[in-house]
Design an enzyme around this catalytic site. Structure first.
Site: not given
Ligand code: R5P
Length: 327
Positions: A49, A106, A202
């Protein structure tokens, strides 16, 4: 707010209390404001804690608590809540939660059944703990501001990255958006540095796993320096995959620029091994406790945040601090 507390708000200097996640940044902010850091005692009981105590009198003062909810996210969120509660119970006149990196951003929509809406929950508990306002930098999505029922000042640190590019002497470049979701932001960057734009298509195959499908506008890439702008680098999969694909298409040097250096998992090894020449981040997330590869450069957002604190304290506009960047 009664007239007396309004009077003390504007007549006395702001109080800045940096939390453990943002200690160095908080000290820099205080230097910019020309004030002393307000002390905080924080320790752990043996059962883990956390005990929090503000060490100075903050009764009737305008208090800014600086804490990113970065890794370890749950600990940093809890510390922030306890600091807010301590300030509230110490009779601060107004408390601003300064969250340079808002973790838990997120999960901001219910995109499948039976999932937690974490961003909304974290916004709720920050308010319940005693925050009167929030000051944050480059939220993962702008609509998270709406999860708070208190005022939110949303700073954008893109200008810090753009200034770096413009002072670097780098020429003949193209801006690349590392995914379709980031196109608006990347287009803003392209406009700011007067460069053409290409877009990486992507595909996320699993959380934190991505692959490059194609690059839209790749005819402008051969022989050019490439600037990939993103809001954050987490596992660095997105940016490293993009850098390989860009080099295969004839890019000269690849530079990766992002506001938040989450750098989780194997991010550092990946960045080190990638063809990226330089990675430019800001210090919204502290990097002081880990050795970084030489190719990573960290720029400070302390002047930006200090400027915003000054304006909030003096009841002046915050928006003229930065060029608005659509998301
Ligand atoms: C995605 O929506 C974000 O803008 C970043 O591209 C993403 O969170 C990057 O994550 P990582 O470095 O794990 O690929």
């Amino acid at each position: 707010m009664n007239r007396l507390s309004h009077y003390s708000l504007v007549c006395e200097a702001p109080v800045v209390i940096p939390g453990p996640a943002s200690r160095k940044l908080g000290e820099e902010i205080c230097q910019h404001l020309g004030i002393e850091v307000t002390g905080l005692e924080m320790r752990r009981f043996s059962d883990s804690e956390t005990f929090v105590k503000v060490l100075d009198n903050i009764r009737g003062r305008d208090v800014f608590i600086i804490q990113s909810t970065s890794t370890p996210t749950n600990d940093h969120v809890m510390e922030l809540l306890l600091m807010l509660d301590a300030a509230h119970r110490a009779s601060a006149a107004r408390i601003t939660a300064v969250i340079p990196y808002f973790g838990y951003a997120r999960q901001d929509r219910k995109d499948q059944g039976r999932v937690a809406l974490s961003a909304k929950l974290v916004a709720n508990i920050i308010t319940t703990a005693g925050a009167d306002r929030v000051l944050t930098v480059d939220l993962h999505s702008g609509q998270i501001q709406g999860f708070f029922d208190i005022p939110v000042d949303h700073l954008q640190a893109g200008q810090v990255l753009v200034d770096y590019v413009q002072n670097s002497g780098l020429e003949d470049f193209i801006v690349v958006s590392p995914d379709v979701g980031n196109v608006k932001l990347a287009r803003n960057y392209a406009d700011m540095v007067h460069a053409p734009l290409a877009i990486v298509d992507k595909r996320r195959t699993a959380p934190n796993v991505s692959e490059v499908m194609s690059i839209i506008g790749d005819e402008d890439i051969p022989g050019r320096n490439v600037l990939i702008f993103d809001d954050m680098i987490d596992t660095a999969g997105t940016i490293c995959n993009a850098s390989h694909a860009l080099r295969e298409r004839g890019a000269k040097d690849v530079y990766a620029l992002a506001v938040h250096g989450v750098l989780s998992g194997k991010a550092l090894e990946r960045l080190e091994a990638s063809p990226i020449r330089e990675v430019v981040l800001t210090n919204t997330i502290s990097q002081v406790d880990r050795p970084l590869p030489e190719k990573i450069r960290v720029l400070s957002v302390a002047p930006l945040i200090a400027g915003a604190i000054e304006r909030i304290h003096d009841h002046r506009s915050v928006s003229d601090l930065f060029q608005s960047m659509a998301r």
